[in-house]
Design a protein around this motif. Structure first.
Motif, mmCIF file in Angstrom:
data_model
loop_
_atom_site.group_PDB
_atom_site.id
_atom_site.type_symbol
_atom_site.label_atom_id
_atom_site.label_comp_id
_atom_site.label_asym_id
_atom_site.label_seq_id
_atom_site.Cartn_x
_atom_site.Cartn_y
_atom_site.Cartn_z
ATOM 1 N N PRO A 29 0.871 -1.190 0.043
ATOM 2 C CA PRO A 29 0.059 -0.083 -0.039
ATOM 3 C C PRO A 29 0.841 1.421 0.077
ATOM 4 C CG PRO A 29 -0.866 -1.688 1.648
ATOM 5 C CD PRO A 29 0.414 -2.183 1.177
ATOM 6 N N LEU A 30 1.854 1.330 0.571
ATOM 7 C CA LEU A 30 2.789 2.467 0.729
ATOM 8 C C LEU A 30 3.646 2.615 -0.537
ATOM 9 C CD1 LEU A 30 4.152 4.736 2.000
ATOM 10 C CD2 LEU A 30 5.945 3.316 3.162
ATOM 11 N N ARG A 31 3.939 1.725 -1.250
ATOM 12 C CA ARG A 31 4.514 1.818 -2.638
ATOM 13 C C ARG A 31 3.430 2.220 -3.515
ATOM 14 N NH1 ARG A 31 8.475 -2.822 -4.244
ATOM 15 N NH2 ARG A 31 9.581 -3.349 -2.172
ATOM 16 N N VAL A 32 2.061 2.115 -3.429
ATOM 17 C CA VAL A 32 1.034 2.404 -4.246
ATOM 18 C C VAL A 32 0.774 3.862 -3.748
ATOM 19 C CG1 VAL A 32 -1.535 2.472 -4.699
ATOM 20 C CG2 VAL A 32 -0.091 0.433 -4.636
ATOM 21 N N ARG A 33 0.904 4.468 -2.808
ATOM 22 C CA ARG A 33 0.742 5.868 -2.386
ATOM 23 C C ARG A 33 2.166 6.520 -2.887
ATOM 24 N NH1 ARG A 33 -0.579 3.612 2.766
ATOM 25 N NH2 ARG A 33 1.146 4.393 3.704
ATOM 26 N N LEU A 34 3.299 6.157 -3.100
ATOM 27 C CA LEU A 34 4.396 6.964 -3.527
ATOM 28 C C LEU A 34 4.301 7.051 -4.942
ATOM 29 C CD1 LEU A 34 6.764 5.103 -1.389
ATOM 30 C CD2 LEU A 34 6.506 7.457 -1.059
ATOM 31 N N LEU A 35 3.751 6.006 -5.742
ATOM 32 C CA LEU A 35 3.574 6.012 -7.109
ATOM 33 C C LEU A 35 2.647 6.837 -7.595
ATOM 34 C CD1 LEU A 35 4.061 2.394 -8.364
ATOM 35 C CD2 LEU A 35 5.646 4.249 -8.240
ATOM 36 N N ASP A 36 1.347 7.112 -6.605
ATOM 37 C CA ASP A 36 0.280 7.981 -6.771
ATOM 38 C C ASP A 36 0.734 9.286 -6.718
ATOM 39 O OD1 ASP A 36 -2.641 8.521 -7.248
ATOM 40 O OD2 ASP A 36 -2.247 9.459 -5.365
ATOM 41 N N ARG A 37 1.604 9.604 -5.743
ATOM 42 C CA ARG A 37 2.013 11.202 -5.482
ATOM 43 C C ARG A 37 3.133 11.513 -6.605
ATOM 44 N NH1 ARG A 37 1.666 15.313 -4.188
ATOM 45 N NH2 ARG A 37 1.496 16.576 -2.482
ATOM 46 N N VAL A 38 3.975 10.510 -7.146
ATOM 47 C CA VAL A 38 4.504 10.673 -8.454
ATOM 48 C C VAL A 38 3.549 11.145 -9.591
ATOM 49 C CG1 VAL A 38 6.149 9.990 -10.102
ATOM 50 C CG2 VAL A 38 6.494 9.417 -7.746
ATOM 51 N N ALA A 39 2.516 10.301 -9.861
ATOM 52 C CA ALA A 39 1.668 10.478 -10.834
ATOM 53 C C ALA A 39 0.838 11.861 -11.123
ATOM 54 C CB ALA A 39 0.627 9.293 -11.096
ATOM 55 N N ARG A 40 0.530 12.000 -9.618
ATOM 56 C CA ARG A 40 -0.407 13.422 -9.257
ATOM 57 C C ARG A 40 0.530 14.822 -9.549
ATOM 58 N NH1 ARG A 40 -1.841 14.029 -4.099
ATOM 59 N NH2 ARG A 40 -1.012 12.060 -3.427
ATOM 60 N N PHE A 41 1.918 14.655 -9.114
ATOM 61 C CA PHE A 41 2.945 15.714 -9.359
ATOM 62 C C PHE A 41 3.118 15.882 -10.951
ATOM 63 C CE2 PHE A 41 6.926 17.482 -9.911
ATOM 64 C CZ PHE A 41 7.122 18.406 -8.858
ATOM 65 N N ASP A 42 3.253 14.526 -11.594
ATOM 66 C CA ASP A 42 3.586 14.911 -13.173
ATOM 67 C C ASP A 42 2.274 15.467 -13.739
ATOM 68 O OD1 ASP A 42 5.579 14.290 -15.053
ATOM 69 O OD2 ASP A 42 3.883 12.646 -15.848
ATOM 70 N N ALA A 43 0.939 15.217 -13.453
ATOM 71 C CA ALA A 43 -0.269 15.689 -13.887
ATOM 72 C C ALA A 43 -0.403 17.195 -13.832
ATOM 73 C CB ALA A 43 -1.218 14.773 -13.511
ATOM 74 N N ALA A 44 0.268 17.610 -12.665
ATOM 75 C CA ALA A 44 0.113 19.083 -12.548
ATOM 76 C C ALA A 44 1.373 19.823 -13.426
ATOM 77 C CB ALA A 44 0.178 19.402 -11.105
ATOM 78 N N TRP A 45 2.397 19.303 -13.205
ATOM 79 C CA TRP A 45 3.690 20.141 -13.511
ATOM 80 C C TRP A 45 4.241 19.979 -14.763
ATOM 81 C CZ3 TRP A 45 3.821 24.339 -10.692
ATOM 82 C CH2 TRP A 45 3.363 24.486 -9.428
ATOM 83 N N SER A 46 4.245 18.735 -15.410
ATOM 84 C CA SER A 46 5.001 18.365 -16.604
ATOM 85 C C SER A 46 4.745 19.339 -17.726
ATOM 86 C CB SER A 46 4.527 16.839 -16.828
ATOM 87 O OG SER A 46 5.380 16.608 -18.109
ATOM 88 N N ARG A 47 5.840 19.763 -18.473
ATOM 89 C CA ARG A 47 5.538 20.373 -19.547
ATOM 90 C C ARG A 47 5.789 19.406 -20.923
ATOM 91 N NH1 ARG A 47 10.115 21.765 -22.459
ATOM 92 N NH2 ARG A 47 11.941 21.707 -21.442
#
Length: 290
Positions: A29-47
């Motif tokens: 579950p922690l691995r899932v939360r970490l990967l979700d954090r990365v995905a949400r960051f990318d969805a906001a900030w990636s150009r």
């Protein structure tokens, strides 16, 4: 950067390789939360993706609500924008794209260098609200990877992890009682080191002209006032309590001498120049090889 006896959790995120090392394996579950954090960051900030908030701002001016981490990021960028006279700016994205570091990774210049627009003329950044009066290409690459390191560290700490190493392709955050030895990569020969740092309880981030380089003298560290790659410094390292600060200051060292930045920030640093000379802070934790 694995430690003997520790478990590594490697993954890809924001276009680069990561590894989180811990004394015990991370739970699923922690691995899932970490990967979700990365995905949400990318969805906001990636150009580099067409569906991000950054991409939408590049298409259409207006007011955008970014994730909560935008508040601290905006304050840091605003301070460094002032200290560098506009050379370090989150509005450098269009300048990078002009030189070929675009979403398609064409690596072919589309024209002469393009200065970044003046922050005060097009951008209002208040907390997590970012407003643009014209289409702009935000690029938070000078601090964004470090910011994501800190966000992942917060997830680990909330889960009770007291000791861990986050390695974001060489940008490091170490938590725990024991130091680790980190080699400082030679700016002209990745197979050699120019020194070593004993890192414990802090972040170490680097920036170098030989990373993300292409073409004739083109690389990712651009001067926002000219749109041209910086030519004097070739590699920098910064150590600070947070990875976002270390990441940002490693870039700022390309534009401003370390002692000037130390008047505003608590950190230690090393800068290597194109003539082979080096400068570093009195409290720099590393040892340089002769």
């Amino acid at each position: 950067m694995p430690v003997t006896g520790w478990e590594g959790f490697p993954f890809l995120g924001i276009g680069t390789e990561w590894e989180i090392s811990t004394p015990l394996p991370l739970t699923a579950p922690l691995r899932v939360r970490l990967l979700d954090r990365v995905a949400r960051f990318d969805a906001a900030w990636s150009r580099f993706r067409a569906d991000s908030l950054v991409a939408e701002m590049a298409r259409k001016p207006g007011r955008y609500r970014f994730p909560d981490e935008a508040a601290a990021l905006g304050r840091l960028y605003s301070t460094l924008y002032g200290l560098t006279g506009g050379a370090m700016t989150p509005l450098i994205g269009a300048s990078l794209e002009r030189l070929g570091y675009d979403p398609a990774y064409s690596l072919r210049p589309a024209g002469p260098p393009l200065p970044a627009p003046a922050w005060e003329s097009v951008l209002s950044w208040s907390g997590a609200d970012v407003a643009a009066s014209a289409p702009v290409v935000l690029d938070i690459g000078a601090a964004g990877k470090g910011l994501l390191v800190d966000l992942l560290a917060a997830e680990l700490e909330a889960a009770g992890a007291g000791s861990f190493i986050i390695d974001a392709s060489g940008d490091l955050l170490v938590r725990g009682p024991d130091p680790i030895s980190v080699a400082l990569e030679h700016p002209y020969n990745p197979a050699q080191a120019i020194g070593v740092v004993q890192l414990a309880g802090r972040a170490l981030c680097a920036s170098a002209a030989n990373r993300r380089a292409w073409g004739d003298g083109l690389h990712h560290v651009l001067d926002g006032t000219t749109g041209q790659p910086v030519r004097t410094a070739v590699a920098t390292w910064a150590l600070a309590d947070t990875a976002m600060l270390a990441d940002a200051l490693a870039t700022a060292l390309f534009f401003v001498p370390g002692p000037v930045l130390q008047e505003e920030f608590d950190f230690s640093w090393l800068t290597v120049f194109s003539d082979g000379s080096a400068a570093y802070s009195a409290a720099f934790e590393g040892t340089l090889f002769s």
